[in-house]
Write a protein that holds these residues in place. Structure first.
Motif, PDB file in Angstrom:
ATOM      1  N   PHE A 149     -36.243 -38.949  30.603  1.00  0.00           N
ATOM      2  CA  PHE A 149     -34.872 -38.593  30.282  1.00  0.00           C
ATOM      3  C   PHE A 149     -34.385 -39.529  29.188  1.00  0.00           C
ATOM      4  CE2 PHE A 149     -35.439 -37.003  34.580  1.00  0.00           C
ATOM      5  CZ  PHE A 149     -34.785 -35.780  34.555  1.00  0.00           C
ATOM      6  N   LEU A 150     -33.552 -39.016  28.275  1.00  0.00           N
ATOM      7  CA  LEU A 150     -33.217 -39.773  27.071  1.00  0.00           C
ATOM      8  C   LEU A 150     -31.709 -39.784  26.826  1.00  0.00           C
ATOM      9  CD1 LEU A 150     -35.993 -38.149  24.856  1.00  0.00           C
ATOM     10  CD2 LEU A 150     -36.117 -40.366  26.028  1.00  0.00           C
ATOM     11  N   GLY A 151     -31.201 -40.922  26.343  1.00  0.00           N
ATOM     12  CA  GLY A 151     -29.794 -41.036  26.006  1.00  0.00           C
ATOM     13  C   GLY A 151     -29.549 -42.176  25.044  1.00  0.00           C
ATOM     14  N   GLN A 152     -28.282 -42.484  24.828  1.00  0.00           N
ATOM     15  CA  GLN A 152     -27.876 -43.575  23.943  1.00  0.00           C
ATOM     16  C   GLN A 152     -26.751 -44.370  24.586  1.00  0.00           C
ATOM     17  OE1 GLN A 152     -26.882 -41.732  20.116  1.00  0.00           O
ATOM     18  NE2 GLN A 152     -28.811 -42.517  19.296  1.00  0.00           N
ATOM     19  N   GLU A 153     -26.740 -45.671  24.328  1.00  0.00           N
ATOM     20  CA  GLU A 153     -25.672 -46.553  24.791  1.00  0.00           C
ATOM     21  C   GLU A 153     -25.663 -47.782  23.907  1.00  0.00           C
ATOM     22  OE1 GLU A 153     -22.407 -47.791  26.676  1.00  0.00           O
ATOM     23  OE2 GLU A 153     -23.385 -45.881  27.116  1.00  0.00           O
ATOM     24  N   ALA A 154     -24.483 -48.255  23.565  1.00  0.00           N
ATOM     25  CA  ALA A 154     -24.317 -49.468  22.765  1.00  0.00           C
ATOM     26  C   ALA A 154     -25.114 -49.376  21.468  1.00  0.00           C
ATOM     27  CB  ALA A 154     -24.742 -50.705  23.569  1.00  0.00           C
ATOM     28  N   GLY A 155     -25.165 -48.177  20.894  1.00  0.00           N
ATOM     29  CA  GLY A 155     -25.886 -47.983  19.640  1.00  0.00           C
ATOM     30  C   GLY A 155     -27.391 -47.993  19.786  1.00  0.00           C
ATOM     31  N   SER A 207     -42.985 -39.307  23.023  1.00  0.00           N
ATOM     32  CA  SER A 207     -42.439 -39.234  24.376  1.00  0.00           C
ATOM     33  C   SER A 207     -40.929 -39.359  24.395  1.00  0.00           C
ATOM     34  CB  SER A 207     -43.049 -40.338  25.255  1.00  0.00           C
ATOM     35  OG  SER A 207     -44.428 -40.175  25.391  1.00  0.00           O
ATOM     36  N   HIS A 208     -40.410 -40.121  23.445  1.00  0.00           N
ATOM     37  CA  HIS A 208     -38.979 -40.405  23.411  1.00  0.00           C
ATOM     38  C   HIS A 208     -38.235 -39.556  22.381  1.00  0.00           C
ATOM     39  CE1 HIS A 208     -39.827 -44.610  25.330  1.00  0.00           C
ATOM     40  NE2 HIS A 208     -39.996 -43.616  26.164  1.00  0.00           N
ATOM     41  N   ARG A 209     -38.851 -38.466  21.952  1.00  0.00           N
ATOM     42  CA  ARG A 209     -38.168 -37.492  21.088  1.00  0.00           C
ATOM     43  C   ARG A 209     -37.679 -36.337  21.954  1.00  0.00           C
ATOM     44  NH1 ARG A 209     -39.350 -32.856  18.392  1.00  0.00           N
ATOM     45  NH2 ARG A 209     -41.595 -32.912  18.821  1.00  0.00           N
ATOM     46  N   PRO A 210     -36.365 -36.069  21.966  1.00  0.00           N
ATOM     47  CA  PRO A 210     -35.847 -35.012  22.852  1.00  0.00           C
ATOM     48  C   PRO A 210     -36.393 -33.633  22.482  1.00  0.00           C
ATOM     49  CG  PRO A 210     -34.074 -36.409  22.016  1.00  0.00           C
ATOM     50  CD  PRO A 210     -35.291 -36.747  21.226  1.00  0.00           C
ATOM     51  N   ARG A 211     -36.814 -32.884  23.502  1.00  0.00           N
ATOM     52  CA  ARG A 211     -37.195 -31.480  23.338  1.00  0.00           C
ATOM     53  C   ARG A 211     -36.169 -30.544  23.936  1.00  0.00           C
ATOM     54  NH1 ARG A 211     -41.147 -35.216  22.112  1.00  0.00           N
ATOM     55  NH2 ARG A 211     -43.087 -34.223  21.435  1.00  0.00           N
ATOM     56  N   THR A 212     -35.487 -31.008  24.982  1.00  0.00           N
ATOM     57  CA  THR A 212     -34.563 -30.164  25.720  1.00  0.00           C
ATOM     58  C   THR A 212     -33.527 -31.068  26.377  1.00  0.00           C
ATOM     59  OG1 THR A 212     -34.434 -28.408  27.401  1.00  0.00           O
ATOM     60  CG2 THR A 212     -36.043 -30.178  27.781  1.00  0.00           C
ATOM     61  N   ARG A 213     -32.705 -30.498  27.240  1.00  0.00           N
ATOM     62  CA  ARG A 213     -31.623 -31.274  27.859  1.00  0.00           C
ATOM     63  C   ARG A 213     -31.467 -30.863  29.316  1.00  0.00           C
ATOM     64  NH1 ARG A 213     -28.055 -34.583  25.874  1.00  0.00           N
ATOM     65  NH2 ARG A 213     -28.782 -34.067  23.770  1.00  0.00           N
ATOM     66  N   SER A 214     -31.213 -31.853  30.173  1.00  0.00           N
ATOM     67  CA  SER A 214     -31.019 -31.568  31.585  1.00  0.00           C
ATOM     68  C   SER A 214     -29.683 -30.866  31.798  1.00  0.00           C
ATOM     69  CB  SER A 214     -31.039 -32.870  32.398  1.00  0.00           C
ATOM     70  OG  SER A 214     -30.566 -32.639  33.710  1.00  0.00           O
ATOM     71  N   PRO A 215     -29.684 -29.736  32.508  1.00  0.00           N
ATOM     72  CA  PRO A 215     -28.410 -29.055  32.778  1.00  0.00           C
ATOM     73  C   PRO A 215     -27.559 -29.790  33.803  1.00  0.00           C
ATOM     74  CG  PRO A 215     -30.198 -27.943  33.925  1.00  0.00           C
ATOM     75  CD  PRO A 215     -30.836 -29.001  33.070  1.00  0.00           C
ATOM     76  N   TRP A 216     -28.126 -30.785  34.498  1.00  0.00           N
ATOM     77  CA  TRP A 216     -27.387 -31.510  35.540  1.00  0.00           C
ATOM     78  C   TRP A 216     -26.822 -32.830  35.024  1.00  0.00           C
ATOM     79  CZ3 TRP A 216     -32.278 -29.337  36.947  1.00  0.00           C
ATOM     80  CH2 TRP A 216     -32.158 -28.166  37.699  1.00  0.00           C
ATOM     81  N   SER A 217     -27.656 -33.663  34.442  1.00  0.00           N
ATOM     82  CA  SER A 217     -27.186 -34.979  33.984  1.00  0.00           C
ATOM     83  C   SER A 217     -26.675 -34.951  32.550  1.00  0.00           C
ATOM     84  CB  SER A 217     -28.320 -36.004  34.095  1.00  0.00           C
ATOM     85  OG  SER A 217     -29.344 -35.719  33.140  1.00  0.00           O
ATOM     86  N   GLY A 218     -27.078 -33.944  31.787  1.00  0.00           N
ATOM     87  CA  GLY A 218     -26.713 -33.885  30.375  1.00  0.00           C
ATOM     88  C   GLY A 218     -27.585 -34.751  29.493  1.00  0.00           C
ATOM     89  N   LEU A 219     -28.509 -35.494  30.085  1.00  0.00           N
ATOM     90  CA  LEU A 219     -29.416 -36.329  29.303  1.00  0.00           C
ATOM     91  C   LEU A 219     -30.462 -35.465  28.616  1.00  0.00           C
ATOM     92  CD1 LEU A 219     -30.006 -39.206  31.891  1.00  0.00           C
ATOM     93  CD2 LEU A 219     -28.702 -39.396  29.764  1.00  0.00           C
ATOM     94  N   GLY A 220     -30.945 -35.940  27.461  1.00  0.00           N
ATOM     95  CA  GLY A 220     -32.053 -35.275  26.817  1.00  0.00           C
ATOM     96  C   GLY A 220     -33.323 -35.477  27.615  1.00  0.00           C
TER      97      GLY A 220
END
Length: 335
Positions: free
Chosen positions: A272-278, A253-266
């Motif tokens: 929706f997926l991203g990274q922060e503070a490592g 579920s937490h493996r990116p397949r695509t990316r949102s064209p609006w938020s830029g999140l995976g």
């Protein structure tokens, strides 16, 4: 610079200054974060939990933390969880199972032959390729006499497995598939397979003209129920020693397949997926600013409810919430 952007920049700068200030305890930083949240006119409640311990629990407006509220498109993530349970039970054979394999009765006469080849994974990752039913198309879709048929009769605007096309219709089709293979309504699945093990209330919600519960919108959870759902994913699908969702499905579920064209999140399987503070994080996101944020490596879960009738755009209120959530992860990483 817009007023909204300027406000986010100022608030984010203040938070960063507070996080770095010598002598500030973690408790003081969480309190400051809560006070910043109170500045948002759309916010209704916020809970921050680490390791199952609530660090912030606040109602800014509206009902109590135990009262179910409309979580809008967070419903898509809940339906994704139910798909994971169906996979564990063998009701769905695999993520790459096609509509033609598992639910041919749902495919309308005259549909493009490629509809049969759309996979469960395509529906979960918003890569079905069909014209969207969300955004400007939403009103016409829900006014149709058969939401499943309408969604599957639309033109292909991309190849299945291609670019992200965020569409409530895709999740509604998935919900119909889950009812076909399980013999249970989506409400029955949600209550038996998530509500019962997590001890959370899931009231009935909107149905389509055929009586199917809507997949992808209008479900209700309490803020404390949202936290429990997020903790389930932070704990690799286990709750009180029970494997509610398979650990492998949580990873998938937490493996990116695509990316949102609006938020830029995976985007993975309903998250929706991203990274922060490592740290990797996953977001369940609903219209108006309904959010469940899970950062498993930080053992952090945040639930936010907001006015469900006001928009929350990436360059507006949702952007403010993202700043708040990223600051929460920074605090957790430094605590």
């Amino acid at each position: 610079m817009s007023m909204s952007l300027s406000r986010r920049t100022v608030l984010g700068g203040l938070a960063a200054l507070g996080a770095a200030r010598p002598g500030w305890s973690a408790e003081a930083r969480w309190s400051e974060l809560s006070d910043r949240a109170a500045e948002f006119s759309q916010i209704r409640s916020m809970i921050v939990s680490r390791g199952g311990t609530p660090l912030v629990e606040r109602v800014f407006a509206g009902p109590s933390l135990d009262t179910p509220v409309n979580v809008k498109s967070v419903s898509k993530t809940i339906v994704s969880a139910l798909a994971g349970v169906a996979l564990d039970r063998g009701e769905l054979p695999a993520l790459d199972a096609t509509l033609g394999d598992v639910a041919p009765r749902l495919i309308p006469n005259g549909a493009d032959p490629r509809v049969r080849e759309i996979t469960v994974e395509n529906l979960l990752s918003m890569q079905a390729g069909l014209e969207r039913t969300s955004g400007g198309n939403y009103g016409g879709w829900i006014a149709s006499s058969n939401w499943v048929s309408d969604a599957l009769s639309r033109d292909f605007v991309a190849d299945p497995g291609g670019r992200m096309l965020y569409s409530t219709g895709s999740t509604h089709v998935l919900g119909a598939v889950l009812s076909e293979v399980s013999g249970l309504s989506l409400l029955e699945q949600a209550r038996q397979r998530l509500g019962a093990p997590l001890n959370i209330q899931i009231p009935p919600w909107t149905r389509d003209p055929q009586g199917r519960y809507m997949g992808g919108n209008q479900m209700a959870l309490s803020p404390r129920g949202m936290i429990r759902f997020g903790q389930l994913y932070a704990r690799d699908g286990t709750w009180d020693g029970e494997q509610v969702i398979g650990a492998d499905y949580v990873v998938q579920s937490h493996r990116p397949r695509t990316r949102s064209p609006w938020s830029g999140l995976g985007y993975g399987l309903g998250w929706f997926l991203g990274q922060e503070a490592g740290a990797d994080f996953a977001l369940a996101r609903g219209y108006g600013g309904q959010v469940i944020c899970v950062a498993p490596s930080l053992d952090l879960v945040v639930a936010i409810t907001s006015d469900p009738n006001q928009p929350a755009r990436s360059q507006g209120y949702f952007g403010e919430l993202m700043t708040l959530l990223r600051d929460a992860m920074q605090i957790a990483a430094s605590a």
